[in-house]
Design a protein around this motif. Structure first.
Motif, PDB file in Angstrom:
ATOM      1  N   UNK A 114     -24.640 -74.053  85.878  1.00  0.00           N
ATOM      2  CA  UNK A 114     -23.419 -73.464  85.131  1.00  0.00           C
ATOM      3  C   UNK A 114     -22.419 -74.605  84.496  1.00  0.00           C
ATOM      4  N   UNK A 115     -21.834 -74.011  83.489  1.00  0.00           N
ATOM      5  CA  UNK A 115     -20.888 -74.855  82.835  1.00  0.00           C
ATOM      6  C   UNK A 115     -19.333 -74.545  83.315  1.00  0.00           C
ATOM      7  N   UNK A 116     -18.976 -75.518  83.937  1.00  0.00           N
ATOM      8  CA  UNK A 116     -17.439 -75.504  84.317  1.00  0.00           C
ATOM      9  C   UNK A 116     -16.491 -76.808  83.862  1.00  0.00           C
ATOM     10  N   UNK A 117     -15.627 -76.653  83.085  1.00  0.00           N
ATOM     11  CA  UNK A 117     -14.616 -77.652  82.648  1.00  0.00           C
ATOM     12  C   UNK A 117     -13.988 -78.259  83.761  1.00  0.00           C
ATOM     13  N   UNK A 118     -13.883 -77.639  84.955  1.00  0.00           N
ATOM     14  CA  UNK A 118     -13.258 -78.238  86.176  1.00  0.00           C
ATOM     15  C   UNK A 118     -14.260 -78.984  86.911  1.00  0.00           C
ATOM     16  N   UNK A 119     -15.507 -78.804  86.696  1.00  0.00           N
ATOM     17  CA  UNK A 119     -16.634 -79.562  87.258  1.00  0.00           C
ATOM     18  C   UNK A 119     -16.485 -79.254  88.886  1.00  0.00           C
ATOM     19  N   UNK A 120     -16.381 -77.931  89.193  1.00  0.00           N
ATOM     20  CA  UNK A 120     -16.486 -77.473  90.634  1.00  0.00           C
ATOM     21  C   UNK A 120     -17.830 -77.553  91.219  1.00  0.00           C
ATOM     22  N   UNK A 121     -17.859 -77.843  92.419  1.00  0.00           N
ATOM     23  CA  UNK A 121     -19.167 -77.801  93.166  1.00  0.00           C
ATOM     24  C   UNK A 121     -18.980 -76.458  94.263  1.00  0.00           C
ATOM     25  N   UNK A 122     -19.709 -75.462  93.841  1.00  0.00           N
ATOM     26  CA  UNK A 122     -19.620 -74.264  94.812  1.00  0.00           C
ATOM     27  C   UNK A 122     -20.974 -74.296  95.763  1.00  0.00           C
ATOM     28  N   UNK A 123     -21.663 -75.269  95.709  1.00  0.00           N
ATOM     29  CA  UNK A 123     -22.617 -75.470  96.663  1.00  0.00           C
ATOM     30  C   UNK A 123     -22.411 -74.651  98.050  1.00  0.00           C
ATOM     31  N   UNK A 124     -21.242 -75.012  98.788  1.00  0.00           N
ATOM     32  CA  UNK A 124     -20.975 -74.897 100.182  1.00  0.00           C
ATOM     33  C   UNK A 124     -20.576 -73.063 100.252  1.00  0.00           C
ATOM     34  N   UNK A 125     -19.971 -72.506  99.041  1.00  0.00           N
ATOM     35  CA  UNK A 125     -19.608 -71.351  99.032  1.00  0.00           C
ATOM     36  C   UNK A 125     -20.853 -70.437  98.790  1.00  0.00           C
ATOM     37  N   UNK A 126     -21.775 -70.893  97.967  1.00  0.00           N
ATOM     38  CA  UNK A 126     -23.173 -70.151  97.693  1.00  0.00           C
ATOM     39  C   UNK A 126     -23.803 -70.127  98.859  1.00  0.00           C
ATOM     40  N   UNK A 127     -23.999 -71.182  99.546  1.00  0.00           N
ATOM     41  CA  UNK A 127     -24.781 -71.181 100.785  1.00  0.00           C
ATOM     42  C   UNK A 127     -24.282 -70.298 101.919  1.00  0.00           C
ATOM     43  N   UNK A 128     -23.073 -70.315 101.854  1.00  0.00           N
ATOM     44  CA  UNK A 128     -22.199 -69.361 102.911  1.00  0.00           C
ATOM     45  C   UNK A 128     -22.678 -67.781 102.496  1.00  0.00           C
ATOM     46  N   UNK A 129     -22.424 -67.463 101.088  1.00  0.00           N
ATOM     47  CA  UNK A 129     -22.640 -66.146 100.514  1.00  0.00           C
ATOM     48  C   UNK A 129     -24.056 -65.862 100.946  1.00  0.00           C
ATOM     49  N   UNK A 130     -24.884 -66.651 100.630  1.00  0.00           N
ATOM     50  CA  UNK A 130     -26.681 -66.238 100.822  1.00  0.00           C
ATOM     51  C   UNK A 130     -26.845 -66.162 102.246  1.00  0.00           C
ATOM     52  N   UNK A 131     -26.182 -67.006 103.526  1.00  0.00           N
ATOM     53  CA  UNK A 131     -26.317 -66.795 104.737  1.00  0.00           C
ATOM     54  C   UNK A 131     -25.784 -65.518 104.943  1.00  0.00           C
ATOM     55  N   UNK A 132     -24.756 -64.954 104.668  1.00  0.00           N
ATOM     56  CA  UNK A 132     -24.398 -63.634 104.951  1.00  0.00           C
ATOM     57  C   UNK A 132     -25.124 -62.561 104.303  1.00  0.00           C
ATOM     58  N   UNK A 133     -25.736 -62.791 103.342  1.00  0.00           N
ATOM     59  CA  UNK A 133     -26.642 -61.719 102.399  1.00  0.00           C
ATOM     60  C   UNK A 133     -27.884 -61.786 103.240  1.00  0.00           C
ATOM     61  N   UNK A 134     -28.502 -62.880 103.763  1.00  0.00           N
ATOM     62  CA  UNK A 134     -29.712 -62.958 104.360  1.00  0.00           C
ATOM     63  C   UNK A 134     -29.535 -62.290 105.824  1.00  0.00           C
ATOM     64  N   UNK A 135     -28.462 -62.500 106.607  1.00  0.00           N
ATOM     65  CA  UNK A 135     -28.226 -62.069 107.598  1.00  0.00           C
ATOM     66  C   UNK A 135     -27.950 -60.345 107.751  1.00  0.00           C
ATOM     67  N   UNK A 136     -27.924 -59.816 106.505  1.00  0.00           N
ATOM     68  CA  UNK A 136     -28.055 -58.426 106.353  1.00  0.00           C
ATOM     69  C   UNK A 136     -29.259 -57.959 106.106  1.00  0.00           C
ATOM     70  N   UNK A 137     -30.243 -58.571 105.143  1.00  0.00           N
ATOM     71  CA  UNK A 137     -31.381 -57.962 104.596  1.00  0.00           C
ATOM     72  C   UNK A 137     -32.793 -58.665 104.940  1.00  0.00           C
ATOM     73  N   UNK A 138     -32.808 -59.675 105.801  1.00  0.00           N
ATOM     74  CA  UNK A 138     -33.793 -60.351 105.987  1.00  0.00           C
ATOM     75  C   UNK A 138     -34.658 -59.782 107.096  1.00  0.00           C
ATOM     76  N   UNK A 139     -35.894 -59.685 107.086  1.00  0.00           N
ATOM     77  CA  UNK A 139     -37.029 -59.074 108.057  1.00  0.00           C
ATOM     78  C   UNK A 139     -37.318 -60.174 108.809  1.00  0.00           C
ATOM     79  N   UNK A 140     -37.285 -61.543 108.609  1.00  0.00           N
ATOM     80  CA  UNK A 140     -37.417 -62.525 109.313  1.00  0.00           C
ATOM     81  C   UNK A 140     -36.513 -62.857 110.408  1.00  0.00           C
ATOM     82  N   UNK A 141     -35.115 -62.507 110.105  1.00  0.00           N
ATOM     83  CA  UNK A 141     -34.021 -62.745 111.256  1.00  0.00           C
ATOM     84  C   UNK A 141     -34.302 -61.729 112.064  1.00  0.00           C
ATOM     85  N   UNK A 142     -34.337 -61.565 113.521  1.00  0.00           N
ATOM     86  CA  UNK A 142     -34.598 -60.475 114.313  1.00  0.00           C
ATOM     87  C   UNK A 142     -33.394 -59.845 114.591  1.00  0.00           C
TER      88      UNK A 142
END
Length: 353
Positions: free
Chosen positions: A58-86
């Motif tokens: 992505x292009x961002x003039x502020x050079x913000x690193x969203x890695x932690x936010x994306x990882x946290x978001x996807x973790x919550x997403x996975x905790x909702x919809x994964x069949x691999x998480x019991x």
């Protein structure tokens, strides 16, 4: 005297013209110019999710690193919809008959799945999960059963066996099992893209496990370009067959040329036909679908792999907001089909069609 006077007049006129041209030149040089469009602040973040990887540019003039936010978001997403998480939201519904919604993810994907199930005449059906497991492509690993068992499980398949309202979802037949693996990665891509947009990012390419969303343009102010793999049984092969330019769209590819196994000399594909209960067998090798969002593209790509080449083309023509790039085998060898509106955005690698 008159002759000299005429010469003086001519020289004066020429001098005035020269002065005027110099004036115009200086005015042009001093006038403010419109700024050239610039694309700066290119950021690339990567990580793991849903048993695969993600890559976001992505292009961002502020050079913000969203890695932690994306990882946290996807973790919550996975905790909702994964069949691999019991104990995920989806897994708990599969273990019960009724579940009150706890997130926005589950009701959203259930509703969209119903719409696409109806649009594909049942070719896309997340209740095919028990058959996916029986044929050895689920979280429990290979456990191939005989045809009688497949016939019994087929009674549990059908999206009409899932009901829902604004607060909860329930089954009309005990034992129904939902598996959103054919749509969840696409939905996850959309969720990440929406998050970045909420942060003011306008130009991005979001990819999870090969499913993509492109918005805006890249650092060269061009449309984002992505590759479609050459169908190959070689799991290590990443040869590119063609390049597609994405104009603010989602894209997903489904194929039968990698996720398969052999048993007793029979090749079993991971794409299960919800109507027959058996892995599909036809000439369609790869279906790439472009839609307004990646969740839609992901589900329709799976449906087209169920349907085969001819029916996939028929389905696309009934969906004006979809474009497709199909790779298939026929009596003449490997062929392609590209929907009309997509053709200007496709380029082939040298040596391909």
């Amino acid at each position: 005297m008159q002759k000299n006077a005429r010469k003086n007049i001519i020289y004066s006129i020429i001098l005035l013209l020269v002065v005027f041209l110099v004036f115009l030149y200086r005015q042009n040089q001093s006038a403010p110019k419109a700024p050239e469009p610039e694309k700066e602040g290119k950021m690339v973040i990567t990580g793991k999710t849903m048993g695969t990887t993600y890559r976001i540019v992505y292009l961002d003039l502020e050079n913000r690193d969203f890695t932690n936010s994306v990882d946290s978001l996807l973790m919550r997403f996975n905790e909702s919809l994964s069949t691999y998480i019991s104990d995920s939201e989806l897994s708990r519904f599969n273990q019960r008959d009724t579940l009150a919604f706890e997130s926005t993810y589950l009701p959203t994907i259930i509703k969209r799945s119903k719409t696409i199930n109806q649009a594909t005449s049942g070719a896309f059906d997340p209740t095919v999960g028990p058959l996916v497991n029986v044929w050895g492509f689920g979280p429990e690993g290979a456990q191939l059963k005989d045809s009688v068992q497949v016939g019994q499980i087929l009674r549990l398949v059908g999206y009409d066996k899932i009901q829902f309202d604004e607060e909860k979802t329930w089954k009309t037949r005990k034992g129904v099992y939902l598996d959103f693996s054919a749509i969840a990665k696409g939905y996850g891509v959309d969720v990440v893209a929406d998050f970045l947009e909420s942060k003011g990012v306008e130009d991005m390419l979001v990819e999870i496990g090969g499913e993509l969303v492109a918005k805006g343009t890249n650092e060269n102010d061009e449309l984002w370009k992505v590759g479609v793999n050459q169908p190959s049984d070689d799991i290590s092969s990443n040869d590119i067959f063609s390049i597609i330019a994405l104009d603010n769209r989602g894209m997903a590819t489904s194929g039968n040329y990698r996720n398969y196994y052999y048993k007793d000399s029979i090749r079993y594909s991971h794409t299960i036909d919800p109507k027959t209960g058996y892995p599909v067998s036809h000439g369609l090798l790869s279906a790439t679908v472009l839609a307004k969002d990646c969740m839609t593209a992901d589900a329709f790509a799976t449906a087209m792999m169920v349907l085969g080449t001819e029916k996939a083309i028929e389905l696309q023509k009934k969906q004006p907001n979809l474009d497709v790039f199909l790779i298939y085998n026929d009596s003449l060898g490997m062929q392609t089909y590209v929907s009309e509106k997509l053709k200007p955005f496709v380029s082939y690698i040298k040596g391909q069609n």
